[in-house]
Motif scaffolding. Structure first.
Motif, PDB file in Angstrom:
ATOM      1  N   GLN A   1       2.771  -5.756  -9.320  1.00 24.76           N
ATOM      2  CA  GLN A   1       2.248  -4.385  -9.302  1.00 24.76           C
ATOM      3  C   GLN A   1       1.844  -3.926 -10.692  1.00 24.76           C
ATOM      4  OE1 GLN A   1       5.168  -1.902  -7.403  1.00 24.76           O
ATOM      5  NE2 GLN A   1       5.109  -3.026  -5.471  1.00 24.76           N
ATOM      6  N   THR A   2       2.593  -4.373 -11.698  1.00 19.50           N
ATOM      7  CA  THR A   2       2.261  -3.980 -13.072  1.00 19.50           C
ATOM      8  C   THR A   2       0.951  -4.610 -13.533  1.00 19.50           C
ATOM      9  OG1 THR A   2       4.626  -3.786 -13.553  1.00 19.50           O
ATOM     10  CG2 THR A   2       3.119  -3.897 -15.426  1.00 19.50           C
ATOM     11  N   LEU A   3       0.735  -5.870 -13.175  1.00 17.29           N
ATOM     12  CA  LEU A   3      -0.457  -6.571 -13.640  1.00 17.29           C
ATOM     13  C   LEU A   3      -1.700  -6.208 -12.833  1.00 17.29           C
ATOM     14  CD1 LEU A   3       1.068 -10.125 -14.227  1.00 17.29           C
ATOM     15  CD2 LEU A   3       0.519  -8.414 -15.953  1.00 17.29           C
ATOM     16  N   VAL A   4      -1.554  -6.083 -11.511  1.00 17.03           N
ATOM     17  CA  VAL A   4      -2.717  -5.899 -10.646  1.00 17.03           C
ATOM     18  C   VAL A   4      -2.994  -4.421 -10.369  1.00 17.03           C
ATOM     19  CG1 VAL A   4      -3.701  -6.519  -8.395  1.00 17.03           C
ATOM     20  CG2 VAL A   4      -2.264  -8.141  -9.607  1.00 17.03           C
ATOM     21  N   GLY A   5      -1.961  -3.593 -10.430  1.00 22.33           N
ATOM     22  CA  GLY A   5      -2.130  -2.174 -10.085  1.00 22.33           C
ATOM     23  C   GLY A   5      -3.254  -1.465 -10.820  1.00 22.33           C
ATOM     24  N   PRO A   6      -3.393  -1.622 -12.144  1.00 16.49           N
ATOM     25  CA  PRO A   6      -4.486  -0.921 -12.850  1.00 16.49           C
ATOM     26  C   PRO A   6      -5.882  -1.353 -12.410  1.00 16.49           C
ATOM     27  CG  PRO A   6      -2.795  -1.638 -14.395  1.00 16.49           C
ATOM     28  CD  PRO A   6      -2.477  -2.287 -13.086  1.00 16.49           C
ATOM     29  N   HIS A   7      -6.013  -2.533 -11.790  1.00 18.43           N
ATOM     30  CA  HIS A   7      -7.335  -3.029 -11.384  1.00 18.43           C
ATOM     31  C   HIS A   7      -7.692  -2.652  -9.944  1.00 18.43           C
ATOM     32  CE1 HIS A   7      -7.394  -5.402 -15.065  1.00 18.43           C
ATOM     33  NE2 HIS A   7      -6.172  -5.836 -14.765  1.00 18.43           N
ATOM     34  N   LEU A   8      -6.764  -2.031  -9.220  1.00 20.21           N
ATOM     35  CA  LEU A   8      -7.040  -1.635  -7.833  1.00 20.21           C
ATOM     36  C   LEU A   8      -7.734  -0.284  -7.799  1.00 20.21           C
ATOM     37  CD1 LEU A   8      -3.692  -2.676  -6.095  1.00 20.21           C
ATOM     38  CD2 LEU A   8      -5.856  -3.906  -6.098  1.00 20.21           C
ATOM     39  N   PRO A   9      -8.420   0.060  -6.724  1.00 22.00           N
ATOM     40  CA  PRO A   9      -9.082   1.377  -6.632  1.00 22.00           C
ATOM     41  C   PRO A   9      -8.056   2.494  -6.679  1.00 22.00           C
ATOM     42  CG  PRO A   9      -9.906  -0.124  -4.938  1.00 22.00           C
ATOM     43  CD  PRO A   9      -8.736  -0.789  -5.573  1.00 22.00           C
ATOM     44  N   PRO A  10      -8.398   3.623  -7.294  1.00 21.98           N
ATOM     45  CA  PRO A  10      -7.446   4.751  -7.355  1.00 21.98           C
ATOM     46  C   PRO A  10      -7.181   5.315  -5.961  1.00 21.98           C
ATOM     47  CG  PRO A  10      -9.624   5.408  -8.157  1.00 21.98           C
ATOM     48  CD  PRO A  10      -9.671   3.928  -7.954  1.00 21.98           C
ATOM     49  N   THR A  11      -5.932   5.227  -5.528  1.00 21.85           N
ATOM     50  CA  THR A  11      -5.553   5.702  -4.199  1.00 21.85           C
ATOM     51  C   THR A  11      -4.063   5.983  -4.185  1.00 21.85           C
ATOM     52  OG1 THR A  11      -5.497   5.156  -1.856  1.00 21.85           O
ATOM     53  CG2 THR A  11      -5.226   3.344  -3.399  1.00 21.85           C
ATOM     54  N   THR A  12      -3.647   6.744  -3.190  1.00 17.63           N
ATOM     55  CA  THR A  12      -2.226   7.067  -3.031  1.00 17.63           C
ATOM     56  C   THR A  12      -1.483   6.007  -2.228  1.00 17.63           C
ATOM     57  OG1 THR A  12      -2.756   8.383  -1.075  1.00 17.63           O
ATOM     58  CG2 THR A  12      -2.659   9.527  -3.195  1.00 17.63           C
ATOM     59  N   GLU A  13      -2.209   5.036  -1.681  1.00 18.17           N
ATOM     60  CA  GLU A  13      -1.579   3.990  -0.894  1.00 18.17           C
ATOM     61  C   GLU A  13      -0.814   3.021  -1.799  1.00 18.17           C
ATOM     62  OE1 GLU A  13      -1.462   3.612   2.333  1.00 18.17           O
ATOM     63  OE2 GLU A  13      -2.711   5.343   2.832  1.00 18.17           O
ATOM     64  N   GLN A  14       0.163   2.351  -1.199  1.00 18.47           N
ATOM     65  CA  GLN A  14       0.916   1.338  -1.926  1.00 18.47           C
ATOM     66  C   GLN A  14       0.028   0.097  -2.155  1.00 18.47           C
ATOM     67  OE1 GLN A  14       3.935   1.665  -3.197  1.00 18.47           O
ATOM     68  NE2 GLN A  14       4.214   3.727  -2.374  1.00 18.47           N
ATOM     69  N   PRO A  15       0.262  -0.640  -3.258  1.00 15.98           N
ATOM     70  CA  PRO A  15      -0.543  -1.850  -3.490  1.00 15.98           C
ATOM     71  C   PRO A  15      -0.499  -2.832  -2.326  1.00 15.98           C
ATOM     72  CG  PRO A  15       0.719  -1.277  -5.462  1.00 15.98           C
ATOM     73  CD  PRO A  15       1.180  -0.351  -4.376  1.00 15.98           C
ATOM     74  N   GLU A  16       0.629  -2.899  -1.619  1.00 18.76           N
ATOM     75  CA  GLU A  16       0.737  -3.815  -0.480  1.00 18.76           C
ATOM     76  C   GLU A  16      -0.257  -3.447   0.611  1.00 18.76           C
ATOM     77  OE1 GLU A  16       4.064  -5.175   2.849  1.00 18.76           O
ATOM     78  OE2 GLU A  16       4.616  -3.879   1.180  1.00 18.76           O
ATOM     79  N   ASN A  17      -0.417  -2.135   0.880  1.00 17.24           N
ATOM     80  CA  ASN A  17      -1.355  -1.708   1.914  1.00 17.24           C
ATOM     81  C   ASN A  17      -2.805  -1.896   1.481  1.00 17.24           C
ATOM     82  OD1 ASN A  17       0.869  -0.922   3.402  1.00 17.24           O
ATOM     83  ND2 ASN A  17       0.808   1.181   2.665  1.00 17.24           N
ATOM     84  N   VAL A  18      -3.062  -1.782   0.169  1.00 17.25           N
ATOM     85  CA  VAL A  18      -4.440  -1.891  -0.321  1.00 17.25           C
ATOM     86  C   VAL A  18      -4.927  -3.332  -0.219  1.00 17.25           C
ATOM     87  CG1 VAL A  18      -5.934  -1.620  -2.328  1.00 17.25           C
ATOM     88  CG2 VAL A  18      -4.205   0.097  -1.837  1.00 17.25           C
ATOM     89  N   ILE A  19      -4.119  -4.291  -0.698  1.00 20.69           N
ATOM     90  CA  ILE A  19      -4.592  -5.674  -0.758  1.00 20.69           C
ATOM     91  C   ILE A  19      -4.521  -6.376   0.591  1.00 20.69           C
ATOM     92  CG2 ILE A  19      -3.926  -5.875  -3.170  1.00 20.69           C
ATOM     93  CD1 ILE A  19      -1.518  -7.468  -2.316  1.00 20.69           C
ATOM     94  N   THR A  20      -3.881  -5.765   1.579  1.00 14.22           N
ATOM     95  CA  THR A  20      -3.868  -6.344   2.931  1.00 14.22           C
ATOM     96  C   THR A  20      -4.785  -5.603   3.882  1.00 14.22           C
ATOM     97  OG1 THR A  20      -1.932  -4.985   3.482  1.00 14.22           O
ATOM     98  CG2 THR A  20      -1.526  -7.233   2.674  1.00 14.22           C
ATOM     99  N   SER A  21      -5.583  -4.667   3.369  1.00 14.03           N
ATOM    100  CA  SER A  21      -6.484  -3.904   4.222  1.00 14.03           C
ATOM    101  C   SER A  21      -7.716  -4.740   4.586  1.00 14.03           C
ATOM    102  CB  SER A  21      -6.935  -2.630   3.500  1.00 14.03           C
ATOM    103  OG  SER A  21      -7.662  -2.947   2.326  1.00 14.03           O
ATOM    104  N   PRO A  22      -8.386  -4.424   5.694  1.00 13.48           N
ATOM    105  CA  PRO A  22      -9.607  -5.164   6.059  1.00 13.48           C
ATOM    106  C   PRO A  22     -10.710  -5.038   5.023  1.00 13.48           C
ATOM    107  CG  PRO A  22      -8.755  -3.931   7.937  1.00 13.48           C
ATOM    108  CD  PRO A  22      -7.964  -3.497   6.743  1.00 13.48           C
ATOM    109  N   GLN A  23     -10.787  -3.876   4.346  1.00 13.30           N
ATOM    110  CA  GLN A  23     -11.823  -3.706   3.321  1.00 13.30           C
ATOM    111  C   GLN A  23     -11.618  -4.692   2.171  1.00 13.30           C
ATOM    112  OE1 GLN A  23     -10.022  -1.390   4.666  1.00 13.30           O
ATOM    113  NE2 GLN A  23     -11.293   0.253   5.481  1.00 13.30           N
ATOM    114  N   PHE A  24     -10.353  -4.888   1.780  1.00 12.70           N
ATOM    115  CA  PHE A  24     -10.084  -5.836   0.690  1.00 12.70           C
ATOM    116  C   PHE A  24     -10.411  -7.254   1.127  1.00 12.70           C
ATOM    117  CE2 PHE A  24      -7.424  -8.655  -1.815  1.00 12.70           C
ATOM    118  CZ  PHE A  24      -7.593  -8.162  -3.102  1.00 12.70           C
ATOM    119  N   GLN A  25     -10.086  -7.603   2.369  1.00 17.60           N
ATOM    120  CA  GLN A  25     -10.394  -8.939   2.869  1.00 17.60           C
ATOM    121  C   GLN A  25     -11.907  -9.167   2.943  1.00 17.60           C
ATOM    122  OE1 GLN A  25      -8.244 -11.410   3.444  1.00 17.60           O
ATOM    123  NE2 GLN A  25      -6.608 -10.093   2.682  1.00 17.60           N
TER     124      GLN A  25
END
Length: 631
Positions: A275-299
């Protein structure tokens, strides 16, 4: 003349990627009935999103327009149906099902239609590749910037200059080998007439000195020859591009989306380092990193990047990110394994340099960290007592329960939520609270609680605590809420989802009960008798392993409490449960007399021993007095 449209201001409808004639079917319970209307199923790519659509062929009205993501849905033929060709579109996350029946006269292309639809759902990026045609173009594939070419053609009124066409095709990678020479020969052929005219005038060629001193004159724009649509089509037909399909089949091409799946990313996303390494590179959102990287949009984005990497055109782009030459060369090959190995080596080299540079400063940094930790411990901790997160959790649980079609879908959604340690009790209480708000009891909630209890022992403990809390505060509930809660726990006891030892908190006597608690126990046991039958319920209450837990429910400590329990169960129509209590009450006087006799015998023995000790004391005292007198 425009190549991709009429250049109008209205937006053109995207073309269908696949279409076939099919009608809709209505689902009534477990039976599907066909809709007699003639329809058309088709798929289109709009705004980089794949759409699955159905429309009425007669009216042209579109009734179904589903946006599908990779791995989100699949379509298959129902083999159980023998009276027609029925298709099922099933959404995996929501268990939503849509039925269609094929209206194509021939069955030969049924499997082909299903394969095309599933391929477009799983790999939307393939829809952006130009379809194969005849001749050399039919054997080759290459990405051409169609939007840029369209805007350029429309902006130039249907024809473009030679330089613009060469720059566009060169930037898209469509020119290579014989394609560039074919285009140059085409351009040269168009300009040869003017060159021969200039040569026939007999003008002397300029001397070397004059050529160096004076730049060549550029003709006006209106005199520059323009390429027509037919010339462009002839040039594109002669382009020679390497056979990428053959290369990919010969090499072991691995798709990143097939390797980096949701199951692989989910445990990694829970680690703090990730989360520390990848979190700053994810889109700004209130969702948890787990939900963001497993979403259909990310896939879907992962699939797009994998397709771009496989094309071998990311080499120049990768070098712009400050990566080494080896990484850029590996990206240019289009081989995913080589690219991953190059990235791994790059990271090892970078980490080795960082370790060397930070080795000398390691001790100082550790000391500074220890000092900072001590300061943080000394500082006062700020605790949020506004319960904002708790209210958000309750709202999410409520909306999830209300929007679920059945208990299995609801349990699946609730378990996928990010529940922090200590918040499990709130989930159990919200399930009971939603159950109590219904006008009449819904078995949906009992099945939901049963599913949670069977999944994990932790939820059994939470619902056990909830039962004790509800029974202790049952006097605060209205009559309807009290009835729903009692029936909810009766269903849990009947299915053994909740242990019967939870009834140890019920003390059935006049002092420890009130009208609300007695009504609660009445509804609870009446529901259990209806579920189990009076005989099986009586056998359960006589179970010796549970006798200690039923001491308060079936009291034997005091005849008054025993008589109260007998009268209570008899009044609610369950007098058959009190046979043992009645037998105990009959034998109670004999037991009481035996206890009294034992007490009296103990008192007599103690009094006789006291008298003997007193006599001996008197004799000793008299002897001592006589000795004193003699002296």
């Amino acid at each position: 003349m425009a190549l991709f449209g009429d250049g109008g201001t209205h937006r053109r409808e995207p073309r269908s990627l696949v279409e076939f004639r099919a009608g809709k079917m209505k689902l009534n319970g477990t039976t599907v009935t066909p809709d007699t209307r003639k329809g058309l199923v088709f798929m289109k790519l709009e705004d980089n999103l794949m759409h699955f659509c159905w429309k009425d062929r007669k009216t042209g009205k579109m009734e179904d327009d589903f946006i599908v993501f990779p791995g989100d849905a699949e379509i298959k033929q129902i083999s159980q149906c023998t009276t027609g060709r029925v298709l099922l579109l099933k959404f995996k996350d929501t268990n939503r099902k849509c039925f269609y029946w094929l209206q194509e006269p021939s069955e030969e292309k049924d499997e082909e239609f299903l394969k095309k639809v599933n391929d477009l759902i799983d790999n939307p990026a393939s829809a952006s590749i130009l379809p194969s045609g005849g001749g050399d173009m039919g054997r080759q594939r290459f990405p051409i910037m169609a939007s840029q070419l369209q805007s350029l053609l429309q902006g130039s009124g249907g024809d473009i200059s030679q330089q613009q066409l060469i720059e566009l095709l060169s930037s898209s990678g469509a020119l290579g080998g014989g394609g560039l020479s074919s285009l140059e020969s085409l351009i040269g052929g168009r300009t040869s007439g003017r060159s021969r005219t200039e040569a026939s005038t007999g003008a002397e060629s300029p001397s070397p000195s004059s050529t160096r001193s004076q730049p060549p004159e550029r003709p006006p724009l209106d005199q520059i020859p323009r390429l027509q649509l037919t010339d462009l089509q002839n040039a594109l037909a002669t382009l020679q591009v390497p056979n990428t399909e053959k290369d990919e089949s010969e090499s072991d091409h691995v798709s990143i989306r097939d390797v980096v799946t949701s199951d692989v990313l989910r445990p990694l996303a829970r680690e703090e380092e990730f989360q520390t390494l990848v979190g700053p590179h994810l889109p700004p959102t209130t969702e948890q990193p787990e939900n963001v990287i497993t979403s259909p949009q990310f896939q879907q984005a992962m699939g797009t990047f994998s397709s771009a990497l496989g094309s071998g055109q990311l080499g120049p782009l990768v070098s712009e990110f400050g990566l080494g030459v080896d990484v850029a060369n590996a990206a240019a090959t289009g081989n995913t394994m080589k690219f991953a190995e190059a990235m791994e080596n790059e990271m090892k080299d970078t980490k080795g340099l960082e370790d060397k540079s930070t080795g000398l400063e390691g001790e100082e940094e550790e000391k500074e960290k220890e000092e900072e930790e001590e300061k943080e411990e000394e500082e006062m901790k700020i605790i949020d007592e506004t319960q904002t997160n708790l209210l958000a959790l309750r709202r999410t649980v409520y909306l999830t329960i209300m929007s679920s079609l059945d208990f299995e879908e609801c349990a699946h959604k609730l378990l996928k939520m990010t529940i922090k340690p200590g918040q499990e009790m709130e989930v159990a209480n919200m399930i009971i609270e939603c159950c109590s708000q219904e006008r009449s009891y819904q078995r949906f909630y009992g099945l939901l609680g049963e599913r949670f209890c069977h999944l994990n022992q932790m939820w059994v403990e939470k619902f056990d605590l909830s039962f004790q809390e509800q029974y202790s505060t049952v006097h605060r509930l209205e009559t309807n809420k009290l009835r729903n809660v009692a029936k909810f726990f009766a269903q849990l006891f009947y299915t053994d989802a909740l242990p019967w030892t939870s009834l140890s908190c019920v003390h059935l006597n006049e002092e420890e009960t009130n009208s609300s608690s007695r009504i609660f126990v009445k509804i609870l046991f009446q529901e259990l008798a209806e579920y189990m039958g009076l005989q099986k319920l009586n056998e359960r209450l006589k179970d010796l392993s549970l006798a200690e837990s039923f001491e308060g429910l079936l009291p034997r400590d005091n005849p008054r409490n025993t008589r109260f329990a007998i009268n209570f169960f008899t009044s609610i129509g369950l007098g058959g449960l009190t046979d043992d209590l009645r037998e105990h009450l009959k034998n109670a006087p004999k037991m009481i007399m035996a206890q009294q006799q034992a007490v009296e015998s103990d008192s007599d023995s103690s009094s006789s021993s006291e008298s003997e000790s007193s006599d001996s004391d008197d004799d000793s005292s008299s002897d001592s007095e006589e000795e004193r007198k003699k002296r």
